[in-house]
Design an enzyme around this catalytic site. Structure first.
Site, mmCIF file in Angstrom:
data_model
loop_
_atom_site.group_PDB
_atom_site.id
_atom_site.type_symbol
_atom_site.label_atom_id
_atom_site.label_comp_id
_atom_site.label_asym_id
_atom_site.label_seq_id
_atom_site.Cartn_x
_atom_site.Cartn_y
_atom_site.Cartn_z
ATOM 1 N N GLU A 53 0.822 -1.214 0.000
ATOM 2 C CA GLU A 53 0.000 0.000 0.000
ATOM 3 C C GLU A 53 0.858 1.267 0.000
ATOM 4 O O GLU A 53 0.729 2.128 0.855
ATOM 5 C CB GLU A 53 -0.983 -0.021 1.172
ATOM 6 C CG GLU A 53 -1.951 -1.197 1.072
ATOM 7 C CD GLU A 53 -3.016 -1.244 2.159
ATOM 8 O OE1 GLU A 53 -2.751 -0.759 3.258
ATOM 9 O OE2 GLU A 53 -4.103 -1.773 1.876
ATOM 10 N N ASP B 96 -8.452 -9.020 3.622
ATOM 11 C CA ASP B 96 -8.206 -7.935 4.574
ATOM 12 C C ASP B 96 -9.249 -7.867 5.677
ATOM 13 O O ASP B 96 -10.081 -6.977 5.662
ATOM 14 C CB ASP B 96 -8.156 -6.610 3.798
ATOM 15 C CG ASP B 96 -7.499 -5.508 4.602
ATOM 16 O OD1 ASP B 96 -7.070 -5.782 5.722
ATOM 17 O OD2 ASP B 96 -7.424 -4.379 4.095
ATOM 18 N N GLU C 168 -12.565 -2.664 12.261
ATOM 19 C CA GLU C 168 -12.664 -1.888 11.024
ATOM 20 C C GLU C 168 -13.845 -2.327 10.151
ATOM 21 O O GLU C 168 -14.661 -1.515 9.734
ATOM 22 C CB GLU C 168 -11.362 -2.012 10.232
ATOM 23 C CG GLU C 168 -11.405 -1.286 8.896
ATOM 24 C CD GLU C 168 -10.081 -1.361 8.128
ATOM 25 O OE1 GLU C 168 -9.119 -1.961 8.638
ATOM 26 O OE2 GLU C 168 -10.030 -0.812 7.018
HETATM 27 C C1 GCU Z 1 -6.216 -2.353 5.918
HETATM 28 C C2 GCU Z 1 -6.541 -1.033 6.571
HETATM 29 C C3 GCU Z 1 -5.406 -0.074 6.522
HETATM 30 C C4 GCU Z 1 -4.120 -0.747 7.012
HETATM 31 C C5 GCU Z 1 -3.869 -2.026 6.245
HETATM 32 C C6 GCU Z 1 -2.704 -2.836 6.798
HETATM 33 O O1 GCU Z 1 -6.159 -2.185 4.539
HETATM 34 O O2 GCU Z 1 -7.674 -0.467 5.979
HETATM 35 O O3 GCU Z 1 -5.728 1.017 7.331
HETATM 36 O O4 GCU Z 1 -3.038 0.106 6.873
HETATM 37 O O5 GCU Z 1 -5.000 -2.856 6.361
HETATM 38 O O6 GCU Z 1 -2.957 -3.830 7.463
HETATM 39 O O7 GCU Z 1 -1.555 -2.499 6.565
#
Ligand code: GCU
Length: 673
Positions: free
Chosen positions: A280, A359, A387
């Protein structure tokens, strides 16, 4: 002092609420705590025994030979495992003696908490008993996704308890209360900052911050907690001013070594670093054409002389997917990146794998990586913070869900075992294992925003201690320890918690397909919210049917990552567990489920039932008015009202959406819009 942040306030003291027992044959007058065991066990016992039994035992160097008492001592033979203990409660020369023998100082602390828990849970004190226990996993960790400005990524319980306005600035007494709370369930490691390490937190590795982190670590140490930090893979550039973070560059290796030395000079029992790399948009070794083994090794080698560890996350996937390209499947990514690397990481690296391949959805299959890394130290990551499971507004008790994951069968060294057993494994060549939970804690007076969400924190700790504990056992413990003994409260709460996950699942995304949430914050329904996005999280609903074909024959081939028998079971809609049907298969709305219902009718029915069951939850909670603290009752009541609105919204949006898409009427003629 804020009265809500006092141990006299019921939800602040949480499961460490020690109510006075009505009568007791055991009235300890003395407490012996052997040298080396540490003061924490003594403090906990003295306070706890006073509150529970009304006795404030005097601390003495040895058993005076008369009167009831408690003796705490260390003896490595008391348990085979570090952190283990034996509690022996017996009648001796006409008096009652409790002897708590820890394998080590930590075992003495855990044994002391366990003894108090026995008293809290109405252990009969008129008969002798022996209890032996030990932590089954070596790392039992909480990850806080807290930022230096005090915000929490995916936090639903207020602001950070560690950071405020750009400072590492915890309230010292709250920090201690946090440490004792989590140590009492066996947590031994805490990472206090977000896995997404932004520029300000990258600076934690520099002296002014390390000074402050040292005081956090010191408070943690008294409770056997090791401090971890999330670090930025590009730190050598951002902090060290180097032109590269290439893990094979000698100046980069040197930078990590010097940094590790510095950190350990401040915090000798520092745990190690958590790294989210190439994930990400976070920097990582791929930038330099290097592998994750290279990336983890350069940091692990720097930590090794200090016995520090690297927790390396496997949440790596293409976050810029083209939704038109149906061949890419995000679910396949972690396995494809990491399975080929099994056995190649240094022994002080743990790979941290999310429980499912996507996720933290309400329903996902178990990640196939769990059974595919036999030669690597493995951590399973779960999300305690809710979440995707109601954000601590909607009730969702996660223990049943985690139990399903832990009880899932995999192959280990050629033999059938379970995920839980795999995580208990302390193998050859210093292989270790454990569980990591993304914490649901903030500075709200009840720690978790929703008083009943404390059960998730408690349950996580208990399962990381022993994944073989049963769900009813854990639920009963938590309810009784937190709310005391009132048969109506105990039974009602146990039923509500156990049912809560299924209720939530029923009114949200159907049959394992996932998402359908509002983009960004992820609360509330938005069926197409992510359907045409880059994130790889699709449901592919059209006028005929929906779901993701992940089979080998016609789909993305994801099922091939499973060992048998799962590979075949998931491959066919006839054998695939129905709760995961749309995760693995694209089926017509008219596909019949085992109940005889079509998929579309199931969607209609489950959503109306789920929403109606929130009313049932409220009716159950109503029964408890007058039986529990009114402030706690009101808070939960208010949360349940929000949940009712949310469930209604989900029900109306999802049923209307699929009715419009499919044109198939509801057999029961309910209202669509
Ligand atoms: C999910 C979450 C993010 C987090 C990511 C992770 O996508 O929405 O906020 O950073 O997981 O586990 O790195």
């Amino acid at each position: 002092m804020n009265p809500l942040l006092s141990l006299d306030s019921p939800m602040y003291s949480a499961w460490l609420t020690y109510r006075r027992r009505k009568s007791t044959p055991f009235y300890p007058r003395f407490l012996v705590v052997e040298n080396g065991v540490g003061e924490t066990a003594a403090t906990e016992l003295r306070e706890g025994l006073f509150n529970l039994l009304g006795a404030r035992p005097v601390l003495v160097p040895e058993d005076p030979g008369s009167g009831d008492g408690v003796v705490v001592d260390g003896d490595p033979s008391a348990s085979v495992q570090a952190g283990g203990y034996r509690i022996q409660y017996e009648r001796n020369d006409g008096r009652w003696l409790a002897r708590i023998t820890g394998h080590d100082a930590l075992g003495c602390l855990y044994g002391s908490f366990a003894f108090l828990s026995q008293l809290q849970q109405r252990q009969d004190l008129s008969v002798p008993f022996i209890v032996e226990d030990w932590p089954r996993m070596s790392l039992r960790m909480l990850d806080h996704w807290d930022n230096l400005d005090g915000t929490i990524e995916r936090g639903y319980a207020g602001s950070s308890i560690f950071f405020r306005d750009g400072m590492i600035d915890p309230d010292p007494s709250r920090l201690t209360d946090y440490a004792r709370l989590v140590a009492s369930i066996g947590i031994n490691a805490v990472c206090i900052n977000n896995v997404n390490v932004h520029e300000p937190e990258t600076r934690f590795l520099a002296p002014p911050y390390l000074e402050r982190l040292r005081s956090v670590a010191n408070r943690f140490r008294a409770y056997g907690l090791h401090l971890y930090l999330s670090v930025n893979f590009a730190s050598p550039m951002i902090l060290g001013g180097l032109l590269t973070a290439d893990p094979l560059d000698p100046t980069v290796a040197m930078w990590w070594q010097t940094t590790a030395e510095r950190v350990y000079s401040y915090i000798p029992n520092f745990g190690g670093f958590v790294v989210k790399a190439d994930s990400e948009f976070r920097p990582g070794p791929f930038t330099y054409g290097r592998s994750h083994v290279d990336g983890a090794s350069v940091i692990a080698n720097a930590l090794a002389p200090f016995h520090g560890t690297v927790v390396w996350r496997c949440f790596v996937y293409n976050a810029q997917q083209d939704w038109r390209d149906k061949k890419i499947d995000r679910a396949r990514a972690a396995y494809e990146f990491f399975q080929p690397l099994d056995g190649r990481f240094p022994s002080n690296v743990f790979l941290q794998v999310k429980n499912g391949p996507m996720d933290f959805q309400v329903r996902e299959p178990v990640s196939p990586l769990m059974g595919a890394l036999p030669k690597t130290s493995l951590l399973m990551e779960v999300q305690i913070t809710q979440e995707y499971t109601g954000q601590q507004r909607d009730l969702f008790y996660l223990v049943p869900f985690w139990k399903e994951v832990l009880d899932f069968t995999i192959l280990g060294h050629g033999e059938a075992t379970t995920v839980g057993h795999r995580l208990m494994q302390v193998g050859p060549d210093e292989m270790r294992s454990g569980m990591v939970g993304v914490a649901n804690v903030g500075d709200d007076p009840d720690w978790t925003g929703h008083p009943l969400a404390q059960a998730n924190l408690y349950g996580f700790g208990r399962l990381a201690w022993n994944p073989q504990l049963s769900e009813p056992e854990i639920t009963r413990e938590w309810v009784a320890r937190t709310f005391g003994w009132d048969i109506l409260v105990n039974k009602t709460l146990e039923t509500m918690l156990t049912a809560s996950g299924q209720i939530y699942e029923a009114y949200t995304a159907p049959l394992g397909v996932g998402w359908m949430v509002n983009p960004g914050h992820h609360y509330g329904p938005n069926v197409d919210g992510y359907e045409y996005s880059q994130w790889g999280t699709y449901h592919y609903a059209d006028s005929q049917g929906m779901g993701v074909d992940r089979t080998r024959t016609t789909g993305t081939g994801y099922v091939a990552q499973y060992q048998q028998p799962w590979r075949d079971i998931f491959e066919s809609p006839a054998t695939c567990p129905e709760s995961l049907l749309l995760f693995f298969h694209h089926v017509p709305y008219t596909h019949r489920l085992q109940s005889g219902k079509t998929v579309i009718q199931h969607i209609y029915d489950s959503h109306f039932e789920g929403a109606a069951n929130v009313d049932w939850l409220i009716s159950q909670w109503d029964l408890l008015k007058g039986h529990i603290d009114i402030a706690v009752w009101n808070r939960v009541f208010q949360r349940l009202q929000q949940q009712r609105v949310n469930a209604r919204e989900w029900c109306d949006v999802v049923t209307t959406y699929f009715w419009r898409k499919s044109g198939i009427p509801d057999r029961r003629g309910r209202l669509f819009y």
